[in-house]
Scaffold this active site. Structure first.
Site, PDB file in Angstrom:
ATOM      1  N   GLY A  11       0.819  -1.216   0.000  1.00  0.00           N
ATOM      2  CA  GLY A  11       0.000   0.000   0.000  1.00  0.00           C
ATOM      3  C   GLY A  11       0.847   1.257   0.000  1.00  0.00           C
ATOM      4  CG  ASN A  12       4.964   1.181   1.328  1.00  0.00           C
ATOM      5  OD1 ASN A  12       4.654   0.017   1.126  1.00  0.00           O
ATOM      6  ND2 ASN A  12       6.164   1.646   1.091  1.00  0.00           N
ATOM      7  CE  LYS A 129      -6.194  -5.803   4.448  1.00  0.00           C
ATOM      8  NZ  LYS A 129      -4.786  -5.762   4.152  1.00  0.00           N
ATOM      9  CE  LYS A 214       0.973  -6.135  -0.965  1.00  0.00           C
ATOM     10  NZ  LYS A 214       1.139  -6.355   0.456  1.00  0.00           N
ATOM     11  CE  LYS A 276       4.891  -7.196   3.611  1.00  0.00           C
ATOM     12  NZ  LYS A 276       3.619  -7.014   2.924  1.00  0.00           N
TER      13      LYS A 276
HETATM   14  P1  ADP Z   1       2.455  -3.798   2.901  1.00  0.00           P
HETATM   15  O1  ADP Z   1       1.456  -2.728   2.606  1.00  0.00           O
HETATM   16  O2  ADP Z   1       3.675  -3.671   2.065  1.00  0.00           O
HETATM   17  O3  ADP Z   1       1.857  -5.179   2.894  1.00  0.00           O
HETATM   18  P2  ADP Z   1       2.729  -4.136   5.795  1.00  0.00           P
HETATM   19  O4  ADP Z   1       2.655  -3.016   6.765  1.00  0.00           O
HETATM   20  O5  ADP Z   1       1.605  -5.108   5.754  1.00  0.00           O
HETATM   21  O6  ADP Z   1       2.997  -3.461   4.369  1.00  0.00           O
HETATM   22  O7  ADP Z   1       4.075  -4.974   6.050  1.00  0.00           O
HETATM   23  C1  ADP Z   1       5.337  -4.339   6.167  1.00  0.00           C
HETATM   24  C2  ADP Z   1       5.653  -4.057   7.624  1.00  0.00           C
HETATM   25  O8  ADP Z   1       5.924  -5.262   8.338  1.00  0.00           O
HETATM   26  C3  ADP Z   1       6.888  -3.244   7.881  1.00  0.00           C
HETATM   27  O9  ADP Z   1       6.652  -1.867   7.754  1.00  0.00           O
HETATM   28  C4  ADP Z   1       7.283  -3.638   9.315  1.00  0.00           C
HETATM   29  O10 ADP Z   1       6.894  -2.647  10.221  1.00  0.00           O
HETATM   30  C5  ADP Z   1       6.469  -4.894   9.587  1.00  0.00           C
HETATM   31  N1  ADP Z   1       7.200  -6.015  10.161  1.00  0.00           N
HETATM   32  C6  ADP Z   1       6.749  -6.815  11.154  1.00  0.00           C
HETATM   33  N2  ADP Z   1       7.621  -7.760  11.470  1.00  0.00           N
HETATM   34  C7  ADP Z   1       8.698  -7.562  10.663  1.00  0.00           C
HETATM   35  C8  ADP Z   1       9.958  -8.237  10.534  1.00  0.00           C
HETATM   36  N3  ADP Z   1      10.267  -9.288  11.271  1.00  0.00           N
HETATM   37  N4  ADP Z   1      10.804  -7.757   9.598  1.00  0.00           N
HETATM   38  C9  ADP Z   1      10.504  -6.701   8.850  1.00  0.00           C
HETATM   39  N5  ADP Z   1       9.340  -6.023   8.931  1.00  0.00           N
HETATM   40  C10 ADP Z   1       8.431  -6.447   9.829  1.00  0.00           C
HETATM   41 MG    MG Z   2       0.349  -5.879   4.261  1.00  0.00          MG
END
Ligand code: ADP
Ligand code: MG
Length: 323
Positions: A11-12, A129, A214, A276
């Protein structure tokens, strides 16, 4: 073109974390992100792209709630379909303009994509969610009462609306998507995780009010289009162990077994990094060769194996391309 990348944009990459998320800001952010995605074009990848829609679909829902007296509101599933169109349009136009600037003749198309889910998925009854704006508890409670929202605390003091997020089971129109991607067309599909649908006993498709993750949808799509690589583009350079502690360490190249072990040890937060890693493991359990988690500025180095978290299956030989 010799390699196919399934790319999931966080999303970012579309909506800046700061600012109000006006359409001007979203277009500007999308253009910036595409600078990173262009590296895949320069490296002659076949490309299928998907994207998140959390902030945008949250805005749509709020719009429905604020105008429901004057205009009949659209349900969540239909709002997801709408955001596939609007975000797809933004990416498609920005991408096409960028290609035009470099004199590259490749078409970019956006497909409205339905994704089958289990209507009895446990998340339907227990929504998890987070979507839409962030509020304080004091701000969100009257809204939740007025509009019947289910809400949750995402981080201490940060409250948001929560909606069901069933797992994707089957992506409709997969062979059409694959045909276009193999032809060299840049395809934007399954945006926002896809429009959730389920089958009635007589085989008819029906919509469902939910938002599919996603990253998991991207892994499934990567499998369907037989991509060699799954790229999950987010706002951190990769996955960390001991994240946000003094022992925090960025993971570089790791095997699927190592990734699974870190996952089981609880290093990745549910709802953000955990899906992820799960998506990467799912993708690599079929014909995928590597899954990369990284940020826009790191893409170029990651393509050359010099940045990002790269998860690979050491047991997978070249036979995988034919499976
Ligand atoms: P997106 O919109 O890309 O799916 P998310 O916010 O769902 O973004 O996922 C990315 C976030 O996951 C990062 O900004 C970070 O704060 C978080 N995160 C949680 N645990 C971890 C980890 N172990 N390593 C890296 N990032 C992490
Ligand atoms: Mg996400």
């Amino acid at each position: 073109m010799n390699k196919t990348a399934m790319i999931a944009l966080g999303g970012n990459a579309i909506s800046p974390g700061t600012g109000s998320g006006t359409i001007t800001e979203q277009f500007a952010r999308t253009r910036e992100s595409l600078e990173g995605i262009m590296h895949f074009v320069h490296q002659k990848y076949r490309i299928c792209l998907t994207h998140g829609n959390g902030p945008q679909v949250g805005d749509e829902l709020l719009r429905m709630d604020l105008t429901h007296v004057q205009v009949p509101p659209l349900p969540l599933g239909v709002c997801v379909a709408g955001t596939q169109g609007t975000i797809g349009y933004m990416i498609q136009q920005s991408f096409q303009n960028r290609l035009h600037l470099e004199g590259i003749d490749r078409e970019v198309v956006t497909l409205v994509t339905q994704v089958e889910v289990d209507p009895d998925d446990p998340s339907i009854k227990h929504p998890t969610k987070f979507v839409g704006h962030r509020y304080t508890r004091k701000e969100i409670e009257p809204l939740a009462r007025q509009f019947g929202w289910q809400i949750g605390e995402q981080e201490p003091g940060v409250w948001r609306r929560v909606v069901p997020s069933p797992k994707p089971r089957y992506i409709m129109h997969g062979s059409s998507i694959r045909t276009l991607v193999q032809h060299g067309t840049i395809v934007i599909a399954s945006g926002g995780g896809g429009i959730p649908v389920y089958r009635e006993p007589d085989g008819r498709l029906e919509g469902l009010d939910a938002v599919i993750d996603k990253d998991l949808a991207a892994a499934l799509m990567g499998r369907i289009i037989k991509a060699e690589e799954l790229w999950i583009i987010t706002d951190v350079p990769g996955a960390y162990v001991h994240y946000k502690t003094p022992r925090e360490q960025l993971l570089g190249d790791i095997t699927v077994d190592q990734a699974r072990a870190y996952l089981e040890a609880g290093h990745f937060q549910s709802g953000s990094m955990q899906p992820k890693i799960e998506a990467a493991l799912y993708f690599l359990s079929y014909h995928g060769k590597r899954a990369v988690i990284t940020s826009i500025p790191e893409i170029e180095a990651a393509i050359h194996g010099k940045a990002g978290t790269i998860i690979y299956n050491p047991n997978q030989g070249d036979h995988c391309e034919n499976s």
